[in-house]
Enzyme design. Sequence first.
Site, PDB file in Angstrom:
ATOM      1  N   VAL A   5     -23.318  69.118  -2.362  1.00  0.00           N
ATOM      2  CA  VAL A   5     -22.387  68.531  -3.335  1.00  0.00           C
ATOM      3  C   VAL A   5     -20.931  68.884  -3.040  1.00  0.00           C
ATOM      4  O   VAL A   5     -20.030  68.290  -3.616  1.00  0.00           O
ATOM      5  CB  VAL A   5     -22.695  68.901  -4.813  1.00  0.00           C
ATOM      6  CG1 VAL A   5     -24.049  68.408  -5.231  1.00  0.00           C
ATOM      7  CG2 VAL A   5     -22.513  70.382  -5.070  1.00  0.00           C
ATOM      8  N   LYS A   6     -20.697  69.840  -2.153  1.00  0.00           N
ATOM      9  CA  LYS A   6     -19.320  70.261  -1.860  1.00  0.00           C
ATOM     10  C   LYS A   6     -18.665  69.302  -0.857  1.00  0.00           C
ATOM     11  O   LYS A   6     -19.281  68.343  -0.436  1.00  0.00           O
ATOM     12  CB  LYS A   6     -19.315  71.707  -1.355  1.00  0.00           C
ATOM     13  CG  LYS A   6     -20.045  72.694  -2.290  1.00  0.00           C
ATOM     14  CD  LYS A   6     -19.298  72.953  -3.592  1.00  0.00           C
ATOM     15  CE  LYS A   6     -20.113  73.612  -4.669  1.00  0.00           C
ATOM     16  NZ  LYS A   6     -20.507  74.992  -4.444  1.00  0.00           N
ATOM     17  N   HIS A   7     -17.412  69.590  -0.471  1.00  0.00           N
ATOM     18  CA  HIS A   7     -16.650  68.621   0.326  1.00  0.00           C
ATOM     19  C   HIS A   7     -17.262  68.342   1.686  1.00  0.00           C
ATOM     20  O   HIS A   7     -17.232  67.219   2.174  1.00  0.00           O
ATOM     21  CB  HIS A   7     -15.230  69.134   0.547  1.00  0.00           C
ATOM     22  CG  HIS A   7     -14.432  69.206  -0.707  1.00  0.00           C
ATOM     23  ND1 HIS A   7     -14.579  70.218  -1.612  1.00  0.00           N
ATOM     24  CD2 HIS A   7     -13.499  68.373  -1.222  1.00  0.00           C
ATOM     25  CE1 HIS A   7     -13.759  70.007  -2.630  1.00  0.00           C
ATOM     26  NE2 HIS A   7     -13.094  68.898  -2.418  1.00  0.00           N
TER      27      HIS A   7
END
Length: 396
Positions: free
Chosen positions: A194-196
């Site tokens: 879910v992170k960049h």
Amino acid sequence: MPILAIDGGTPVRKRLLPYGRQSLDESDVAAVTAVLRGDWLTTGPKVAEFEQTFAKAVGAREAVAVSSGTAALHAAIFALGVGPGDEVIVPTLTFAASANCVTYQGGRPVFADVDPDTLLLDPGKAEMLVTPRTRAIVAVDYAGQPCDYDALAAVARRHNLALVADACHALGGSYKGRSVGSLADLSAFSFHPVKHVTTGEGGMVTTGDPGRAGRMRVFRNHGITTDHRQRESAGSWCYEMAELGYNYRLTDIQCALGMSQLARLPAWIARRRQIASAYNRAFADVPGVIPLGIRPDVGHAYHLYVVQLQLERLKVDRARIFAALRAENIGVNVHYVPVHLHPYYRRRFGTKPGDCPVAERAYERLLTLPLFPAMADGDMEDVVSALTKVVEAYRQ
Ligand SMILES: *Cc1c(COP(=O)(O)O)cnc(C)c1O
């Protein structure tokens, strides 16, 4: 007025739109398969390559790759030598890992309240919590907005504390023109999907201090002072465990994926900002919904798009709005349950409701809306229609 999906009406979307999602393409697949065909699956050349590429991207002297964002925070707290009897100030409105890293080392996280508008650690409130046992402050760049690092660094300097950035939300962000990753003594990043940028699971710590970087490289490898490749080149079987470390290594497979992903970060940040400004414009006209405040001197990385509901203008609570939006197939989320309210922290350190009133009040009102680079404009419009529809139906 349209009937809400939760009451049997037609949902705004047919399929659930998640709140976050990775972006992977054929260049990522090619980078990973090239490693699978080579000699080194782990502890090979891709690790240092990823570390150097990452350090350069965020303007840091050193980067240390580890197996998760949680391991990154743990390594940072280890590198500072935090131990039993030591206190570390942590904002309560964050993922539990921001505090767990202190607890792992036997220290005590001291929970600080946040600013009601930005939900970032309030430097003034952090300073009031400093005691002779305080060793460090963990700043969390909530939602991707960098904290006020100049103010926090001033507090740290006045009391001789270390400043750690939990920058797991903020890769690609900046503060007064300086990149996140170069703003604190140690900065932790996560590569969860879910992170960049993702490596499946993974993390990184950046620092300007080569001594601390060296300690963290030992820490991620059981506390052993020579790694497998160094031993092979020395033709030696001997190794020494100098510290109690962990197996927190990141594989070459993951490092290749991370490097491939990192190349697309600038375009992804641009897209995240575009979606966020469209949301800001749309919600300016929706009474009952307030986007988070943004400070003037930041480049926001927009990991999350968070709004606060004005409950006094609504007939229902956040749980009902949440359920109604899920029924419309909008994958909303809540970030976060304040850490001091988790049963473990209440039991272990005696924290309780009332300790951090601003964060507790905000928690009742928070809603995270879908935001990820691969979202289409139509997805974004669905989110705006659904939130508008639900809030209008429940407005007082
Ligand atoms: C994701 C995250 C972490 C932990 O990262 P993992 O890679 O999931 O271990 C820590 N702190 C914050 C604020 C996060 O969002």
